[in-house]
Design a protein around this motif. Structure first.
Motif, PDB file in Angstrom:
ATOM      1  N   ALA A 377       0.839  -1.196   0.000  1.00  0.00           N
ATOM      2  CA  ALA A 377       0.000   0.000   0.000  1.00  0.00           C
ATOM      3  C   ALA A 377       0.876   1.248   0.000  1.00  0.00           C
ATOM      4  CB  ALA A 377      -0.912  -0.009   1.220  1.00  0.00           C
ATOM      5  N   ALA A 382      -3.353   2.135   4.549  1.00  0.00           N
ATOM      6  CA  ALA A 382      -4.424   1.627   3.690  1.00  0.00           C
ATOM      7  C   ALA A 382      -5.789   1.919   4.298  1.00  0.00           C
ATOM      8  CB  ALA A 382      -4.266   0.124   3.482  1.00  0.00           C
ATOM      9  N   ARG A 385     -10.506   1.235   0.302  1.00  0.00           N
ATOM     10  CA  ARG A 385     -10.336   1.371  -1.146  1.00  0.00           C
ATOM     11  C   ARG A 385      -9.052   0.667  -1.613  1.00  0.00           C
ATOM     12  NH1 ARG A 385     -12.215   6.509   0.618  1.00  0.00           N
ATOM     13  NH2 ARG A 385     -14.273   7.006  -0.248  1.00  0.00           N
ATOM     14  N   THR A 386      -7.950   0.900  -0.911  1.00  0.00           N
ATOM     15  CA  THR A 386      -6.689   0.289  -1.319  1.00  0.00           C
ATOM     16  C   THR A 386      -6.617  -1.176  -0.901  1.00  0.00           C
ATOM     17  OG1 THR A 386      -5.706   1.214   0.693  1.00  0.00           O
ATOM     18  CG2 THR A 386      -5.405   2.441  -1.341  1.00  0.00           C
ATOM     19  N   LEU A 390      -5.877  -4.411  -3.374  1.00  0.00           N
ATOM     20  CA  LEU A 390      -4.660  -5.219  -3.238  1.00  0.00           C
ATOM     21  C   LEU A 390      -4.960  -6.716  -3.218  1.00  0.00           C
ATOM     22  CD1 LEU A 390      -2.654  -3.053  -0.695  1.00  0.00           C
ATOM     23  CD2 LEU A 390      -1.917  -3.684  -2.991  1.00  0.00           C
ATOM     24  N   ARG A 451      -0.219  -5.143  -7.312  1.00  0.00           N
ATOM     25  CA  ARG A 451       0.256  -3.784  -7.561  1.00  0.00           C
ATOM     26  C   ARG A 451      -0.478  -3.149  -8.739  1.00  0.00           C
ATOM     27  NH1 ARG A 451       5.393  -4.322  -9.408  1.00  0.00           N
ATOM     28  NH2 ARG A 451       5.594  -2.061  -9.351  1.00  0.00           N
ATOM     29  N   LEU A 454      -3.948  -2.151  -7.652  1.00  0.00           N
ATOM     30  CA  LEU A 454      -3.897  -0.941  -6.834  1.00  0.00           C
ATOM     31  C   LEU A 454      -3.740   0.301  -7.701  1.00  0.00           C
ATOM     32  CD1 LEU A 454      -3.634   0.528  -4.110  1.00  0.00           C
ATOM     33  CD2 LEU A 454      -1.177   0.067  -4.208  1.00  0.00           C
ATOM     34  N   ARG A 457      -6.925   1.077  -9.521  1.00  0.00           N
ATOM     35  CA  ARG A 457      -7.922   1.628  -8.594  1.00  0.00           C
ATOM     36  C   ARG A 457      -7.630   3.102  -8.309  1.00  0.00           C
ATOM     37  NH1 ARG A 457     -10.875  -0.737  -4.654  1.00  0.00           N
ATOM     38  NH2 ARG A 457     -11.515  -2.062  -6.393  1.00  0.00           N
ATOM     39  N   LEU A 458      -6.356   3.441  -8.112  1.00  0.00           N
ATOM     40  CA  LEU A 458      -5.987   4.834  -7.842  1.00  0.00           C
ATOM     41  C   LEU A 458      -6.229   5.713  -9.067  1.00  0.00           C
ATOM     42  CD1 LEU A 458      -2.712   4.330  -5.760  1.00  0.00           C
ATOM     43  CD2 LEU A 458      -5.021   4.797  -4.923  1.00  0.00           C
ATOM     44  N   GLU A 499      -5.063  12.208   0.496  1.00  0.00           N
ATOM     45  CA  GLU A 499      -4.268  11.088  -0.007  1.00  0.00           C
ATOM     46  C   GLU A 499      -3.140  11.542  -0.924  1.00  0.00           C
ATOM     47  OE1 GLU A 499      -4.814   7.944   1.013  1.00  0.00           O
ATOM     48  OE2 GLU A 499      -6.305   8.851   2.340  1.00  0.00           O
ATOM     49  N   ALA A 506       2.883   6.227  -4.303  1.00  0.00           N
ATOM     50  CA  ALA A 506       2.522   5.057  -5.101  1.00  0.00           C
ATOM     51  C   ALA A 506       3.072   5.155  -6.514  1.00  0.00           C
ATOM     52  CB  ALA A 506       1.002   4.896  -5.129  1.00  0.00           C
TER      53      ALA A 506
END
Length: 700
Positions: A377, A382, A385-386, A390, A451, A454, A457-458, A499, A506
């Motif tokens: 993360a 985390a 959402r994260t 993952l 990864r 993640l 998603r971001l 964030e 990230a």
């Protein structure tokens, strides 16, 4: 099982809620016991009169000693004496990486509310007391009463650039190792908790009567834990998770686990540690076998610059450090260590590792997988959402799994996000062991997939935030499921700002590894579009993002994209007044643009470099570079740019007192502006021409 909670007493000097920054401190553990002598020592040191500079308090203890909790308690109780604010920053990443002081200074300036518009971006001078951000922070602290809590400081080289010549401020630093080089520091050394405090902590964490009904077993367990708060919490989590486990048996389990870890071949974590020792025997022995010293009485303060401690089953003992020689020059009160210090390791025979081994072994497979995945993360912090991305599970399942792991004391509960979402952090003391477990138990393909999920998603969240903040900028992606969704523009702004650091971390990690450049590149693009919409985008963050774009472009041989990134870097440096650095970026952009045979980029780079020469007072070179850019724009038929550059050349001629050439260029610019119908431009250039004629007639 229900858990008993203890609220924090206000204590002497209880702060009012109006103290800025107090609400942004980490929550700290819900249960806090003991440390009265250490807190009293900190209060006594803070009460001493200071002259010439900010006084520095150091709270030193090995990993697992619970350094941050008493530091937070002290900050809360002392905040009223510092009405201009309480600032908090971590100076080590969860994986032990050293955070540069310049980056810390920029974040502290933002939280202080200081104007950062004039702070130069990273350039030739970095990571030192002369870094512009560090200088600006010290200047901003002048005349203020601010409490700076700097957590997990690695070495004096991180700390000393942040120290202001302001006796009204106070700096409290926590560290695992010595901070040699800073004068007049008497560190408060944290050992284990006393017997009563250890029993109280166990009783509060386990709840019920299991501890009170077995005082002998509780004492044995505390002794096996070395009375370390972190080890005690892990064993309390194990007892909560196993109602049939007797306290005495838990103590015996821990003793066996520590003994097995001390054997030549000692499980997963031990094997990794043995491999490191075989590669670097001298360094490992030096780090894990420090010089012996007598154990100080509780709260006793020793004249030293900080100390790590040697782990012992009966309790920790601090490492003796040589006294710091006084500086010859009274003004030279800081002498940083010549090299950054290495992270203080947690040896295999430490009770903390034994307790972690038992706690991890008792985890169900789903929870163990989640815990390992959370090391991926951003910043090892985390939320649902994260976490759900993952491990690839629904949000509700991820939330329950993470909460269950935190209940076993394997995760630290962080303050909730602005929208109330629960957040958790992988403790830095456990992070290296969990990474080794992940490398051993998870296939590389699974890790890469996690990864990638993640990052995607971001990207999706960032694009959703951009669409909410700027509906006219185009539609966003399909909305995420309810628990993950950003619901409004205000929510999107809160999420982006809250964030920001994890998002930047990230994308930097992904590009650093180089295997997911596609997803990482999309995240960079999304952040560059979304962060400015918040109205609080720091130029340093945009600078970092464009540097990442440049890295990917050069890695994949894309000169046009590299040139564009360099132009953006140059523009940011120029806006901050870093003309020398900006000129270097523009020249590099010109080289990439030429290799891509892109005349528009070449012209823009030439014009940017000319502007730097102009700002630096070199009118001759400015006229030359403007003239080269003008030739390109004319060949491209860009009349608006041609008119602008003709005026720039005229200004450069004026600075050289070449009035006839300047008037000729102004008149040419007016002709182009008349041709394209730009009335505003004609008015501006006409005014400049009139001023030039007046000066020429006046003999200027």
């Amino acid at each position: 099982m229900a858990r008993k909670t203890v609220t924090m007493e206000a204590g002497p000097g209880a702060p009012a809620e109006r103290v800025p920054g107090l609400d942004r401190l980490p929550a700290g553990p819900a249960l806090f016991v003991g440390r009265r002598a250490e807190l009293a020592a900190l209060r006594a040191a803070a009460a001493r009169p200071a002259e010439g500079r900010s006084p520095v308090l150091v709270l030193a203890g090995r990993p697992g000693s619970g350094r941050t909790a008493p530091a937070l308690r002290f900050a809360v109780t002392a905040a009223a004496q510092y009405p201009d604010g309480v600032l908090f920053a971590r100076l080590s990443a969860p994986d032990g990486a050293r955070v540069p002081p310049a980056r810390v200074a920029r974040r502290l300036l933002e939280r202080l509310g200081a104007d950062t518009a004039g702070v130069p971006l990273p350039g030739a001078v970095e990571d030192g007391r002369d870094d512009p951000a560090c200088v600006a922070l010290r200047r901003a602290l002048a005349g203020r009463r601010v409490l700076l809590l700097l957590d997990d400081v690695r070495d004096a080289g991180q700390l000393w650039p942040l120290l202001a010549d302001e006796p009204g401020c106070l700096v409290l630093a926590t560290t695992a190792g010595p901070l040699t080089g800073i004068e007049d520091i008497d560190p408060v050394i944290l050992g284990g908790l006393d017997r009563l405090a250890a029993a109280e902590l166990l009783g509060d964490l386990v709840s019920g009567t299991r501890i009170s009904c077995d005082p002998v077993g509780a004492a044995d367990l505390a002794e096996a834990c070395g009375s370390q708060p972190a080890a005690l919490r892990l064993m309390a989590g194990r007892l909560r998770g196993n109602a049939k486990l007797a306290v005495t048996e838990a103590a015996k389990e821990l003793v066996r686990a520590v003994a097995e870890a001390s054997a030549p071949v000692a499980g997963v974590a031990g094997e990794a540690e043995q491999e490191e020792k075989s590669e670097k025997p001298g360094k490992a022995e030096k780090a894990e076998k420090p010089a012996k010293a007598a154990k100080p009485a509780p709260g006793k303060r020793r004249k030293a610059a900080g100390a790590a401690e040697e782990p012992k089953a009966a309790g920790p003992a601090p490492v003796a450090t040589p006294p710091v020689e006084p500086a010859r020059d009274p003004a030279a009160w800081v002498r940083p260590a010549p090299e950054p210090a290495e992270p203080v390791p947690v040896p295999d025979n430490d009770p903390l590792i034994g307790a972690f081994t038992l706690a991890y072994a008792a985890l169900p497979a789903v929870q163990a997988r989640m815990l390992r995945a959370l090391t991926l993360a951003p910043a090892q912090c985390a939320d649902v959402r994260t976490a759900s991305a993952l491990v690839g599970c629904p949000a509700q399942q991820a939330a329950g799994t993470v909460a269950a792991v935190a209940e076993r004391e394997l995760l630290t509960v962080e303050p909730p996000a602005a929208d109330g979402t629960a957040r958790y952090r992988v403790p830095g003391r456990l992070h290296p062991r969990l990474v080794r477990l992940r490398e051993r138990e998870d296939r590389p393909a699974e890790v890469e997939l996690a990864r990638a999920r993640l990052l995607e998603r971001l990207v999706r969240l960032t694009e959703c935030a951009r669409a909410l903040l700027d509906p006219a900028g185009g539609p966003g992606p399909d909305p995420l499921p309810g628990p993950l969704r950003l619901t409004s523009a205000a929510h999107a702004r809160q999420w982006l700002l809250g964030e920001r650091d994890p998002l930047l971390g990230a994308v930097a990690d992904a590009i650093g590894q180089g295997d997911l450049d596609g997803s990482a590149g999309r995240l960079v693009t999304a952040l560059l579009r979304a962060l400015p919409l918040t109205g609080a985008a720091a130029p340093a963050d945009l600078y970092q993002l464009h540097e990442l774009v440049l890295t990917v472009a050069e890695r994949h041989g894309r000169p046009r994209r590299a040139s564009a990134a360099l132009l953006n870097l140059g523009d940011l440096q120029a806006a901050a007044g870093g003309w020398e650095q900006a000129s270097g970026h523009y020249r590099a952009a010109l080289e990439h643009a030429r290799s891509a045979d892109d005349e528009a980029l070449c012209a823009r780079a030439l014009e940017g470099a000319a502007g730097c020469h102009r700002a630096l007072g070199d009118a001759v070179r400015a006229a030359d570079w403007y003239g080269r850019a003008l030739g390109l724009r004319q060949s491209m038929g860009d009349q608006a740019a041609e008119a602008r550059l003709l005026a720039r050349v005229a200004e450069a001629h004026t600075a050289q007192r070449r009035f006839e050439e300047a008037e000729r260029e102004y008149r040419a610019s007016l002709a182009v502006l008349r041709r394209i119908g730009d009335e505003h431009g004609r008015e501006v250039v006409g005014t400049a021409l009139a001023e030039l004629r007046e000066r020429a007639l006046a003999g200027w």
